[in-house]
Design a protein around this motif. Structure first.
Motif, PDB file in Angstrom:
ATOM      1  N   ILE A 244       0.840  -1.204   0.000  1.00  0.00           N
ATOM      2  CA  ILE A 244       0.000   0.000   0.000  1.00  0.00           C
ATOM      3  C   ILE A 244       0.870   1.247   0.000  1.00  0.00           C
ATOM      4  O   ILE A 244       0.627   2.199  -0.754  1.00  0.00           O
ATOM      5  N   THR A 245       1.902   1.255   0.838  1.00  0.00           N
ATOM      6  CA  THR A 245       2.810   2.400   0.908  1.00  0.00           C
ATOM      7  C   THR A 245       3.451   2.667  -0.447  1.00  0.00           C
ATOM      8  O   THR A 245       3.497   3.814  -0.924  1.00  0.00           O
ATOM      9  N   ASN A 246       3.981   1.618  -1.084  1.00  0.00           N
ATOM     10  CA  ASN A 246       4.662   1.788  -2.363  1.00  0.00           C
ATOM     11  C   ASN A 246       3.708   2.207  -3.473  1.00  0.00           C
ATOM     12  O   ASN A 246       4.086   2.969  -4.373  1.00  0.00           O
ATOM     13  N   ALA A 247       2.476   1.708  -3.441  1.00  0.00           N
ATOM     14  CA  ALA A 247       1.498   2.094  -4.457  1.00  0.00           C
ATOM     15  C   ALA A 247       1.137   3.569  -4.343  1.00  0.00           C
ATOM     16  O   ALA A 247       1.024   4.276  -5.355  1.00  0.00           O
ATOM     17  N   VAL A 248       0.961   4.052  -3.113  1.00  0.00           N
ATOM     18  CA  VAL A 248       0.651   5.475  -2.925  1.00  0.00           C
ATOM     19  C   VAL A 248       1.811   6.328  -3.405  1.00  0.00           C
ATOM     20  O   VAL A 248       1.621   7.340  -4.100  1.00  0.00           O
ATOM     21  N   ARG A 249       3.029   5.941  -3.085  1.00  0.00           N
ATOM     22  CA  ARG A 249       4.197   6.689  -3.555  1.00  0.00           C
ATOM     23  C   ARG A 249       4.255   6.708  -5.074  1.00  0.00           C
ATOM     24  O   ARG A 249       4.526   7.751  -5.686  1.00  0.00           O
ATOM     25  N   ALA A 250       3.990   5.567  -5.691  1.00  0.00           N
ATOM     26  CA  ALA A 250       4.051   5.483  -7.153  1.00  0.00           C
ATOM     27  C   ALA A 250       2.993   6.364  -7.805  1.00  0.00           C
ATOM     28  O   ALA A 250       3.271   7.071  -8.783  1.00  0.00           O
ATOM     29  N   LEU A 251       1.787   6.349  -7.287  1.00  0.00           N
ATOM     30  CA  LEU A 251       0.709   7.147  -7.872  1.00  0.00           C
ATOM     31  C   LEU A 251       0.949   8.641  -7.674  1.00  0.00           C
ATOM     32  O   LEU A 251       0.618   9.449  -8.549  1.00  0.00           O
ATOM     33  N   CYS A 252       1.509   9.010  -6.537  1.00  0.00           N
ATOM     34  CA  CYS A 252       1.814  10.427  -6.309  1.00  0.00           C
ATOM     35  C   CYS A 252       2.929  10.908  -7.241  1.00  0.00           C
ATOM     36  O   CYS A 252       2.942  12.073  -7.650  1.00  0.00           O
ATOM     37  N   ALA A 253       3.847  10.011  -7.574  1.00  0.00           N
ATOM     38  CA  ALA A 253       4.946  10.380  -8.468  1.00  0.00           C
ATOM     39  C   ALA A 253       4.562  10.286  -9.939  1.00  0.00           C
ATOM     40  O   ALA A 253       5.280  10.798 -10.799  1.00  0.00           O
ATOM     41  N   HIS A 254       3.442   9.638 -10.228  1.00  0.00           N
ATOM     42  CA  HIS A 254       2.984   9.455 -11.612  1.00  0.00           C
ATOM     43  C   HIS A 254       1.504   9.843 -11.676  1.00  0.00           C
ATOM     44  O   HIS A 254       0.625   9.000 -11.813  1.00  0.00           O
ATOM     45  N   ARG A 255       1.254  11.154 -11.602  1.00  0.00           N
ATOM     46  CA  ARG A 255      -0.125  11.630 -11.525  1.00  0.00           C
ATOM     47  C   ARG A 255      -0.933  11.251 -12.760  1.00  0.00           C
ATOM     48  O   ARG A 255      -2.151  11.056 -12.680  1.00  0.00           O
TER      49      ARG A 255
END
Length: 410
Positions: A244-255
């Motif tokens: 979950i943590t990594n998915a949120v980071r990925a989505l925030c970095a790839h809007r």
């Protein structure tokens, strides 16, 4: 291997450029190997001459691995992760029925209910923090920890302590004294859980495991009971927490990828699978041991060598995932391009028993989080996020986010 962990992808790319298998040195100067290439790892995980049992770990059997070695638990904990063949099937069958796709689907209402409660708590924490809250602490952690502990019949008052001990057990930078203390405290805590469930059995997995042991003492020995609970607690929340943590980071970095999902052009399940591939929650998982000298992709791995499964490297192997394997793309599987299925939840007989539950928790968490807070973003630059102190786990220790609740969608 760097005991303090760090982002693995640069080193993985450097090692993959040399080959699918690499020699590494573990803490304490223990020689080992890691299998990094997708196809090489897929074959290695199912090879008939590769075992999980610690009796095949040459350095351990020779007395060269001290009690305080930070990775010793991965090798010696009694349970399905260190068993082979019939013993592995016996132990896995005892808990497997709790994690079938059908039984996990029955948990959906509870997962959704707990997700909603935690989102309320996350929003309250952000109000108290001038609009910023630690998403990992207030949301990504208590969701899987709450679910697995409810399944096991563990009281909520134990959750924080069990997570603290779990994080120390999976850390690779622990001193011998810290490693011994963490394992001793975890064993004591789990014995207390067993005692509580033995005194007051319930409709939970721990009570079922106790009953299996007491009905047939040969079916589940006491150390196996404690080892199985340890596995369920650690694997049942650490992996999903990182996912979950990594998915949120990925989505925030790839809007632009987030927008595809919010617009319905990709699904939340696509986000989960692409995160598992692109930024696996487990980087290098211990251990497997060749039972004879084994040649993997042209490299000889001597008998008895401890071998790591390089999941984070295999997920970005261009030979399997194409020349843009290092690109986060939630539409990857639907664009008709040949791409291998990731191995981040394992492969073969030891495939992750909790995979259906992890997928349910992660898809529910991400969908509800970004539906309610579509403008959520990191509150600090990605480069400033502290990494978990482990080359086994792959994530960050904190995830401060700004919810922008003024634009939240309810």
């Amino acid at each position: 291997m760097d005991p303090s962990g760090g982002c693995p992808h640069r080193d993985n790319a450097r090692l993959l450029a040399r080959g699918a298998v690499a020699p590494v040195v573990l803490p304490g100067g223990v020689p080992a190997m890691t299998v990094l290439g997708h196809e090489a790892l897929k074959g290695f995980l199912t090879h008939p001459d590769v075992a999980k049992g610690a009796e095949h770990f040459a350095a351990l059997q020779d007395g060269r691995i001290p009690d305080g070695w930070p990775l010793r638990t991965f090798a010696t904990v009694p349970g399905m992760t260190t068993a082979d063949g019939a013993e592995h099937r016996r132990l896995r069958d005892l808990v497997g029925q709790a994690f079938t796709a059908r039984r996990v689907e029955r948990l959906r209402p509870r997962v959704e209910e707990l997700t909603a409660e935690l989102l309320d708590g996350l929003e309250a924490a952000a109000r108290d923090g001038d609009g910023v809250a630690d998403l990992r602490r207030h949301f990504a952690l208590p969701l899987p920890m709450g679910v697995i502990c409810e399944l096991l019949g563990v009281d909520a008052g134990h959750h924080d302590h069990l997570h603290h001990l779990s994080s120390r057990i999976v850390a690779t930078d622990s001193s011998p004294e810290e490693a011994v203390a963490a394992n001793r405290e975890m064993a004591d805590a789990l014995r207390a859980v067993v005692a509580a469930r033995r005194a007051a059995p319930g409709d939970d997995l721990t009570s079922a495991l106790i009953a299996a042991r007491e009905e047939d003492g040969d079916r589940l020995a006491e150390p196996e009971l404690i080892g199985t609970l340890l596995l369920m607690i650690v694997a049942g929340h650490e992996t999903t927490l990182n996912l979950i943590t990594n998915a949120v980071r990925a989505l925030c970095a790839h809007r632009e990828q987030l927008r595809l999902v919010l617009d319905g052009r990709a699904g939340w399940a696509d986000v989960v699978e692409e995160t598992l591939r692109w930024d696996s929650p487990v980087s290098h998982f211990p251990f497997r041991y060749p039972t004879r000298d084994l040649t993997v992709d042209g490299t000889v791995i001597p008998r008895g060598t401890p071998v790591l499964a390089g999941y984070s490297a295999a997920g970005r192997d261009e030979a399997a995932h194409g020349p843009d394997a290092d690109r986060f793309d939630v539409t990857r599987a639907g664009r008709g391009r040949p791409t291998a299925r990731h191995l981040s939840l394992g492969h073969g007989p030891h495939y992750c028993l909790g995979a259906p539950l992890a997928r349910l928790e992660a898809t529910t968490a991400l969908e509800r989080l970004f539906t309610r807070f579509p403008r959520l973003d990191l509150a600090v630059p990605e480069a400033r996020l502290p990494r978990v102190p482990s080359f086994v786990g792959n994530s960050v220790r904190t995830l401060p986010v700004r919810l922008r609740a003024d634009r939240a969608v309810r």
